[in-house]
Design a protein around this motif. Structure first.
Motif, short mmCIF file in Angstrom:
data_model
loop_
_atom_site.label_atom_id
_atom_site.label_comp_id
_atom_site.label_asym_id
_atom_site.label_seq_id
_atom_site.Cartn_x
_atom_site.Cartn_y
_atom_site.Cartn_z
N TYR A 61 -7.61 -4.24 6.68
CA TYR A 61 -8.12 -3.12 5.89
C TYR A 61 -9.12 -2.33 6.74
N HIS A 104 -4.74 -0.15 4.42
CA HIS A 104 -4.22 -1.29 5.17
C HIS A 104 -3.41 -0.75 6.34
N ARG A 105 -3.97 -0.84 7.53
CA ARG A 105 -3.32 -0.39 8.75
C ARG A 105 -3.54 -1.43 9.84
N GLY A 162 0.24 3.41 1.03
CA GLY A 162 1.06 2.65 1.96
C GLY A 162 2.26 3.43 2.47
N ASN A 163 2.63 4.49 1.77
CA ASN A 163 3.75 5.34 2.16
C ASN A 163 3.17 6.58 2.83
#
Length: 113
Positions: A68, A63-64, A106-107
């Motif tokens: 997606y 997710h960016r 996500g990190n």
């Protein structure tokens, strides 16, 4: 997915094993990975830092930029001490991210050495 053991434990160091379970410790806590040691069903838990997840070439979604994106794992990078993934934008541009924990995409960081 498989993982290669980086520490001395039984005769497992340097060998790869099937991942059975992943426990993501969340923010500030360690993640643990359970490997199947042999066909007899012996399960062994490792801290994520004791393993190298063998994910090179595997497809993933990240997710960016509010959506997606299709991506692929490039593998573990010794210099950056993390896993590098590459994803494609609809414009055709490709971007690389560094994640310390491949189960928490996500990190991430965009700063690669």
């Amino acid at each position: 997915m498989k993982a290669k053991v980086k520490v001395d434990h039984r005769d497992m160091k340097g060998n790869s094993y099937d991942i059975v379970r992943v426990v993501n410790g969340g923010e500030g806590a360690s993640s643990f990975v359970t490997l199947r040691y042999n066909e007899g069903g012996i399960l062994v838990d490792f801290n994520l830092s004791e393993l190298e997840i063998l994910n090179e070439g595997k497809y993933l979604e990240v997710h960016r930029n509010h959506n997606y994106r299709d991506g692929v794992w490039l593998g573990y990078c010794q210099i950056n001490k993390g896993y590098i993934l590459e994803y494609n934008m609809p414009s055709g541009r490709k971007f690389k991210n560094l994640v310390k924990n491949p189960f928490d995409r996500g990190n991430y960081s965009t700063k690669l050495k």
